[in-house]
Scaffold this active site. Sequence first.
Site, short mmCIF file in Angstrom:
data_model
loop_
_atom_site.label_atom_id
_atom_site.label_comp_id
_atom_site.label_asym_id
_atom_site.label_seq_id
_atom_site.Cartn_x
_atom_site.Cartn_y
_atom_site.Cartn_z
N SER A 50 0.97 -1.40 0.18
CA SER A 50 0.23 0.23 -0.54
C SER A 50 0.71 1.56 0.01
O SER A 50 0.04 2.04 -0.48
CB SER A 50 -1.00 -0.01 1.35
OG SER A 50 -0.36 0.01 2.54
N ASP A 103 -3.24 7.55 7.88
CA ASP A 103 -4.54 7.32 8.63
C ASP A 103 -3.78 5.97 9.67
O ASP A 103 -4.69 5.16 10.06
CB ASP A 103 -5.01 6.41 7.67
CG ASP A 103 -4.27 5.45 7.05
OD1 ASP A 103 -3.17 5.64 7.10
OD2 ASP A 103 -4.46 5.03 5.70
N HIS A 155 -0.80 5.00 7.23
CA HIS A 155 0.43 5.00 5.95
C HIS A 155 0.23 6.58 6.20
O HIS A 155 0.15 7.46 6.37
CB HIS A 155 -0.60 5.43 4.89
CG HIS A 155 -0.84 4.01 4.73
ND1 HIS A 155 -2.25 3.31 4.89
CD2 HIS A 155 -0.73 2.77 4.08
CE1 HIS A 155 -2.44 2.05 4.73
NE2 HIS A 155 -1.73 1.51 4.08
#
Length: 412
Positions: A70, A374, A377
């Site tokens: 991610s 968040d 990340h």
Amino acid sequence: MDWIRPPICVNRRLGASWPLRRTVEALTVIVFLAVVSSFISEVGRRMNLRKTLGHRSNCDFPAIFNFGDSNSDTGGKSAAFHRLPYPNGETFFHRPSGRYCDGKVIIDFLAEKLGLPYLGAYLDSIGTNFQHGANFATGGSTIQSVDTQVFEAGFSPISLEIQLLQFKQFKARIDELFNEATNSYIQTSLPRPDDFSKALYTFDIGQNDLHFGLKSMTEEQLKASFPNIIGTFAQAIKQLYQLGARAFWIHNTGPIGCLPYSVIKYPSKPGNMDQNGCVKSHNEVANEFNRQLKQSVSQLKVQQRDAVLTYVDIYSAKYSLISEAKKHGFASPLGYCCGHYGDYYVQCGKKAIVNGSEVVGDPCSDPSVYISWDAVHYSHAANRWVAHRTLDGSLSDPQIPITQACYKPDDS
């Protein structure tokens, strides 16, 4: 005649020790010559490397092929499973962009630096242009192959091995298309077959292997698993090399113990918190992973002398930012902007029922003052800072900027 015995004895001793002295002197000369030879060889290798890296001019990468999780996903997981909701993407794209971020991730800044468009996700079939490369990264991916235990822990089935298989299919189908016919789609939406050997191959993966290990085993057991995980990574590099790849840009993993999620999920024990409030032992795990990864990359450099493998110390850049957050205009280094952890959990942009009431994972009013978007990340602003700190080559081995990290056989 006892007076002549001492000289005779001395002469005998000298005669007996002479071969030994000659042997020691010979060995000393051999060792000295070996050290000098090694030094000259290393100097020559570095000079040839500088020449090979093309210090005369910047590289002209026609494409980027990225593999990761991610931290560099530009829409893979969103296309394969579910679209990431708003407010993801709000800062730069002003809509959900498939990125776990309010704006751009590091691979976006990297592409900008090379003058290339943002990488489209390989799995995104709607309007994606692959002329300048493809992104095989997906959120939740691991280096290690995914078994039932890893999948049930919430990680993506699209491991590095699967991403590599996708790349192989992508390359093979392009070769077929260019051999069969030429049409406008091929010319405007796909890389040319010879672009693959000239492209940059980037990697940002490994964080989820640490996440999984910290969830499922002791820290020592996790460290013991690193040789197998890094061996899998090295095999991926070797396979790409066999397919013609020659320029690799490899990120190590960041300070996982400084993620707000880690600090909340794993409350610090006495003596296990560093000066920034990070979980010290988790960062030690990350550092050991990075040490073994760098060692593996160094071995690959020896095996693949006609390639350029650049190891990038993302960890140091991120930890430096966290350590000097206020100096660089950020608020609390362990705060985060979107979603909620702690006494209850709501993902960024999603809803949950808490004590009978609906709660929304809303964002903060100004993401630019947060390092973490968040709790897992990094924010657009933090990614931009880290990208600028690493793309100049100051934290790379060898120390070359991204614009010169290519192999130029015509210069060797």
